[in-house]
Design a protein around this motif. Structure first.
Motif, PDB file in Angstrom:
ATOM      1  N   ILE A   9       0.760  -1.232   0.032  1.00  0.00           N
ATOM      2  CA  ILE A   9      -0.042  -0.087   0.167  1.00  0.00           C
ATOM      3  C   ILE A   9       0.654   1.289   0.147  1.00  0.00           C
ATOM      4  CG2 ILE A   9      -1.887  -1.203   1.150  1.00  0.00           C
ATOM      5  CD1 ILE A   9      -1.142   0.129   3.806  1.00  0.00           C
ATOM      6  N   GLY A  64      -2.721   3.225  -5.679  1.00  0.00           N
ATOM      7  CA  GLY A  64      -2.371   4.064  -4.862  1.00  0.00           C
ATOM      8  C   GLY A  64      -2.973   5.385  -5.117  1.00  0.00           C
ATOM      9  N   VAL A  69      -9.354   4.063  -5.428  1.00  0.00           N
ATOM     10  CA  VAL A  69      -9.462   3.450  -3.853  1.00  0.00           C
ATOM     11  C   VAL A  69     -10.454   2.308  -3.900  1.00  0.00           C
ATOM     12  CG1 VAL A  69     -11.480   5.345  -3.111  1.00  0.00           C
ATOM     13  CG2 VAL A  69      -9.190   4.408  -1.318  1.00  0.00           C
ATOM     14  N   MET A  72      -8.631  -0.473  -4.707  1.00  0.00           N
ATOM     15  CA  MET A  72      -7.657  -0.676  -3.568  1.00  0.00           C
ATOM     16  C   MET A  72      -8.327  -1.489  -2.550  1.00  0.00           C
ATOM     17  SD  MET A  72      -6.948   0.380  -0.256  1.00  0.00           S
ATOM     18  CE  MET A  72      -5.492   0.105   0.783  1.00  0.00           C
ATOM     19  N   GLN A  95      -2.798   9.777   0.262  1.00  0.00           N
ATOM     20  CA  GLN A  95      -3.033   8.625  -0.095  1.00  0.00           C
ATOM     21  C   GLN A  95      -2.337   7.452   0.963  1.00  0.00           C
ATOM     22  OE1 GLN A  95      -3.078  10.408  -2.760  1.00  0.00           O
ATOM     23  NE2 GLN A  95      -5.251  10.651  -2.548  1.00  0.00           N
ATOM     24  N   HIS A  99      -4.508   4.935   2.872  1.00  0.00           N
ATOM     25  CA  HIS A  99      -4.420   3.434   2.930  1.00  0.00           C
ATOM     26  C   HIS A  99      -4.036   2.834   4.349  1.00  0.00           C
ATOM     27  CE1 HIS A  99      -3.339   2.622  -1.509  1.00  0.00           C
ATOM     28  NE2 HIS A  99      -4.188   3.535  -1.427  1.00  0.00           N
TER      29      HIS A  99
END
Length: 140
Positions: A9, A64, A69, A72, A95, A99
């Motif tokens: 991440i 990232g 997102v 992610m 970010q 994360h």
């Protein structure tokens, strides 16, 4: 055999994909658009099987960029730990914190930090970044 799912991440352009490639030899950006833009847009997968060890680490290279997102988060489900990539020159970015917060919210409590691109900064700058990252991860 033991396995561990580790999410890679961090902020966009902090070297997550290059870090996974250096560790495993696997290129996780496989879509044409990812290669053209130089930005991961979907999770990428790589296997790290350390020699002499009874176990494997499944690395998930997570996008990232803030626009990705959701991608992610979809790849983050089931992570046992994180590998946080932080650019030694740029440091903590929005970010990065996002994360870390997502990892915390889904119950991930273990991780490792990689200060990427550390060969491009002076030792003093590297020490500053290490302290910055330590403070940020202590709050997460």
């Amino acid at each position: 055999m033991k396995t561990l799912l580790v999410g890679v991440i961090g902020h966009v352009d902090h070297g997550k994909t290059a870090l996974v490639r250096a560790l495993t030899g696997i290129e996780t950006d496989r879509l044409k658009e990812e290669k053209a833009r130089g930005v991961s847009i979907v999770p990428g997968f790589a296997l790290l099987a350390p020699e002499g060890r009874d176990g494997e680490i499944d690395l998930v290279d997570l996008p990232g960029h803030e626009r990705f997102v959701r991608a992610m988060i979809s790849g983050a489900t089931g992570m046992g730990a994180v590998l946080l990539a932080v650019d030694a020159n740029e440091g903590i970015k929005p970010q990065t914190l996002e994360h870390l917060e997502i990892a915390r919210l889904i119950g991930v409590r273990r991780g490792v930090v990689a200060l990427t691109k550390s060969d491009l900064v002076a030792p003093e700058r590297l020490a500053e970044r290490a302290a910055e990252v330590a403070a940020a991860t202590a709050r997460a």
